[in-house]
Design a protein around this motif. Structure first.
Motif, PDB file in Angstrom:
ATOM      1  N   ARG A  29       0.847  -1.194   0.000  1.00  0.00           N
ATOM      2  CA  ARG A  29       0.000   0.000   0.000  1.00  0.00           C
ATOM      3  C   ARG A  29       0.877   1.236   0.000  1.00  0.00           C
ATOM      4  O   ARG A  29       2.028   1.192   0.416  1.00  0.00           O
ATOM      5  N   VAL A  30       0.301   2.347  -0.449  1.00  0.00           N
ATOM      6  CA  VAL A  30       0.995   3.630  -0.469  1.00  0.00           C
ATOM      7  C   VAL A  30       0.127   4.640   0.275  1.00  0.00           C
ATOM      8  O   VAL A  30      -1.093   4.635   0.133  1.00  0.00           O
ATOM      9  N   THR A  31       0.757   5.502   1.056  1.00  0.00           N
ATOM     10  CA  THR A  31       0.021   6.532   1.796  1.00  0.00           C
ATOM     11  C   THR A  31      -0.341   7.694   0.876  1.00  0.00           C
ATOM     12  O   THR A  31       0.086   7.752  -0.268  1.00  0.00           O
ATOM     13  N   GLY A  32      -1.107   8.632   1.406  1.00  0.00           N
ATOM     14  CA  GLY A  32      -1.412   9.873   0.698  1.00  0.00           C
ATOM     15  C   GLY A  32      -2.437   9.705  -0.404  1.00  0.00           C
ATOM     16  O   GLY A  32      -3.414   8.970  -0.262  1.00  0.00           O
ATOM     17  N   SER A  33      -2.213  10.366  -1.535  1.00  0.00           N
ATOM     18  CA  SER A  33      -3.193  10.386  -2.621  1.00  0.00           C
ATOM     19  C   SER A  33      -3.385   9.021  -3.269  1.00  0.00           C
ATOM     20  O   SER A  33      -4.362   8.809  -3.979  1.00  0.00           O
ATOM     21  N   GLY A  36      -5.470   3.352  -0.634  1.00  0.00           N
ATOM     22  CA  GLY A  36      -6.631   2.582  -1.052  1.00  0.00           C
ATOM     23  C   GLY A  36      -6.401   1.764  -2.309  1.00  0.00           C
ATOM     24  O   GLY A  36      -7.162   0.855  -2.609  1.00  0.00           O
ATOM     25  N   PHE A  37      -5.366   2.085  -3.071  1.00  0.00           N
ATOM     26  CA  PHE A  37      -5.060   1.327  -4.274  1.00  0.00           C
ATOM     27  C   PHE A  37      -4.090   0.195  -3.929  1.00  0.00           C
ATOM     28  O   PHE A  37      -3.119   0.413  -3.214  1.00  0.00           O
ATOM     29  N   PRO A  38      -4.309  -0.994  -4.468  1.00  0.00           N
ATOM     30  CA  PRO A  38      -3.369  -2.095  -4.238  1.00  0.00           C
ATOM     31  C   PRO A  38      -2.233  -2.044  -5.259  1.00  0.00           C
ATOM     32  O   PRO A  38      -2.440  -1.705  -6.420  1.00  0.00           O
ATOM     33  N   PHE A  39      -1.043  -2.357  -4.820  1.00  0.00           N
ATOM     34  CA  PHE A  39       0.126  -2.411  -5.698  1.00  0.00           C
ATOM     35  C   PHE A  39       0.824  -3.739  -5.497  1.00  0.00           C
ATOM     36  O   PHE A  39       0.749  -4.334  -4.423  1.00  0.00           O
ATOM     37  N   ALA A  40       1.514  -4.213  -6.529  1.00  0.00           N
ATOM     38  CA  ALA A  40       2.272  -5.456  -6.453  1.00  0.00           C
ATOM     39  C   ALA A  40       3.746  -5.130  -6.590  1.00  0.00           C
ATOM     40  O   ALA A  40       4.137  -4.291  -7.407  1.00  0.00           O
ATOM     41  N   GLY A  41       4.567  -5.797  -5.779  1.00  0.00           N
ATOM     42  CA  GLY A  41       6.002  -5.562  -5.828  1.00  0.00           C
ATOM     43  C   GLY A  41       6.777  -6.817  -5.476  1.00  0.00           C
ATOM     44  O   GLY A  41       6.199  -7.850  -5.127  1.00  0.00           O
ATOM     45  N   VAL A  42       8.090  -6.695  -5.582  1.00  0.00           N
ATOM     46  CA  VAL A  42       9.004  -7.792  -5.278  1.00  0.00           C
ATOM     47  C   VAL A  42       9.979  -7.300  -4.222  1.00  0.00           C
ATOM     48  O   VAL A  42      10.518  -6.190  -4.327  1.00  0.00           O
ATOM     49  N   LEU A  43      10.221  -8.121  -3.199  1.00  0.00           N
ATOM     50  CA  LEU A  43      11.138  -7.753  -2.128  1.00  0.00           C
ATOM     51  C   LEU A  43      12.584  -7.822  -2.605  1.00  0.00           C
ATOM     52  O   LEU A  43      13.014  -8.833  -3.167  1.00  0.00           O
ATOM     53  N   ARG A  68       7.449  -3.516   7.530  1.00  0.00           N
ATOM     54  CA  ARG A  68       7.442  -4.977   7.452  1.00  0.00           C
ATOM     55  C   ARG A  68       6.170  -5.473   8.126  1.00  0.00           C
ATOM     56  O   ARG A  68       6.104  -5.682   9.340  1.00  0.00           O
ATOM     57  N   GLU A  69       5.127  -5.637   7.318  1.00  0.00           N
ATOM     58  CA  GLU A  69       3.842  -6.153   7.769  1.00  0.00           C
ATOM     59  C   GLU A  69       3.186  -6.892   6.617  1.00  0.00           C
ATOM     60  O   GLU A  69       3.728  -6.907   5.510  1.00  0.00           O
ATOM     61  N   SER A  70       2.044  -7.517   6.854  1.00  0.00           N
ATOM     62  CA  SER A  70       1.445  -8.402   5.860  1.00  0.00           C
ATOM     63  C   SER A  70       1.257  -7.724   4.502  1.00  0.00           C
ATOM     64  O   SER A  70       1.452  -8.354   3.464  1.00  0.00           O
ATOM     65  N   ARG A  71       0.875  -6.469   4.486  1.00  0.00           N
ATOM     66  CA  ARG A  71       0.842  -5.664   3.262  1.00  0.00           C
ATOM     67  C   ARG A  71       1.678  -4.422   3.556  1.00  0.00           C
ATOM     68  O   ARG A  71       1.187  -3.454   4.123  1.00  0.00           O
ATOM     69  N   PRO A  72       2.959  -4.455   3.190  1.00  0.00           N
ATOM     70  CA  PRO A  72       3.849  -3.340   3.514  1.00  0.00           C
ATOM     71  C   PRO A  72       3.280  -1.990   3.079  1.00  0.00           C
ATOM     72  O   PRO A  72       2.528  -1.901   2.103  1.00  0.00           O
ATOM     73  N   VAL A  73       3.663  -0.946   3.812  1.00  0.00           N
ATOM     74  CA  VAL A  73       3.216   0.412   3.523  1.00  0.00           C
ATOM     75  C   VAL A  73       4.419   1.243   3.100  1.00  0.00           C
ATOM     76  O   VAL A  73       5.428   1.286   3.800  1.00  0.00           O
ATOM     77  N   VAL A  74       4.290   1.898   1.938  1.00  0.00           N
ATOM     78  CA  VAL A  74       5.307   2.794   1.409  1.00  0.00           C
ATOM     79  C   VAL A  74       4.782   4.224   1.583  1.00  0.00           C
ATOM     80  O   VAL A  74       3.629   4.505   1.285  1.00  0.00           O
ATOM     81  N   GLN A  75       5.629   5.109   2.073  1.00  0.00           N
ATOM     82  CA  GLN A  75       5.260   6.524   2.160  1.00  0.00           C
ATOM     83  C   GLN A  75       5.198   7.114   0.749  1.00  0.00           C
ATOM     84  O   GLN A  75       6.073   6.844  -0.080  1.00  0.00           O
ATOM     85  N   GLU A  76       4.181   7.899   0.457  1.00  0.00           N
ATOM     86  CA  GLU A  76       3.985   8.456  -0.881  1.00  0.00           C
ATOM     87  C   GLU A  76       5.247   9.182  -1.387  1.00  0.00           C
ATOM     88  O   GLU A  76       5.589   9.076  -2.564  1.00  0.00           O
ATOM     89  N   ALA A  77       5.948   9.864  -0.520  1.00  0.00           N
ATOM     90  CA  ALA A  77       7.159  10.603  -0.914  1.00  0.00           C
ATOM     91  C   ALA A  77       8.271   9.667  -1.402  1.00  0.00           C
ATOM     92  O   ALA A  77       9.176  10.092  -2.116  1.00  0.00           O
ATOM     93  N   ASP A  78       8.213   8.383  -1.028  1.00  0.00           N
ATOM     94  CA  ASP A  78       9.247   7.431  -1.402  1.00  0.00           C
ATOM     95  C   ASP A  78       8.936   6.655  -2.673  1.00  0.00           C
ATOM     96  O   ASP A  78       9.726   5.826  -3.106  1.00  0.00           O
ATOM     97  N   VAL A  79       7.762   6.887  -3.265  1.00  0.00           N
ATOM     98  CA  VAL A  79       7.363   6.155  -4.464  1.00  0.00           C
ATOM     99  C   VAL A  79       8.234   6.574  -5.630  1.00  0.00           C
ATOM    100  O   VAL A  79       8.434   7.754  -5.897  1.00  0.00           O
ATOM    101  N   CYS A  80       8.782   5.562  -6.309  1.00  0.00           N
ATOM    102  CA  CYS A  80       9.644   5.797  -7.478  1.00  0.00           C
ATOM    103  C   CYS A  80       8.846   5.724  -8.749  1.00  0.00           C
ATOM    104  O   CYS A  80       8.029   4.909  -8.936  1.00  0.00           O
TER     105      CYS A  80
END
Length: 80
Positions: A29-33, A36-43, A68-80
């Motif tokens: 998941r991503v915070t901010g705007s 609520g949207f799901p994203f898929a990624g690779v660790l 580090r949780e069941s659905r990790p959370v990324v801060q919106e400012a860190d989205v690449c």
């Protein structure tokens, strides 16, 4: 979309943070705007208190720190 109907999600995600390992697919998941949207990624990295993931394994610069949780959370400012 194909595979999104009765059969469920076409992806298999690891949702157990205790067993996270490099290369696992996760739903994050991503915070901010984008909340609520799901994203898929690779660790890419797994640490005691956070993970580093990417949504594009072909882009070496695409790295995001997440909780580090069941659905990790990324801060919106860190989205690449």
């Amino acid at each position: 979309m194909q595979g999104m109907g009765e059969g469920g999600c076409p992806f298999e995600f690891n949702t157990d943070p205790a067993t996270f390992k490099v290369g696992d697919s996760v739903s994050y998941r991503v915070t901010g705007s984008l909340e609520g949207f799901p994203f898929a990624g690779v660790l890419l990295e797994v640490h005691d208190d956070h993970v580093v993931l990417t949504s594009n394994v072909d882009d070496k610069a695409s790295r995001m720190r997440a909780t580090r949780e069941s659905r990790p959370v990324v801060q919106e400012a860190d989205v690449c």
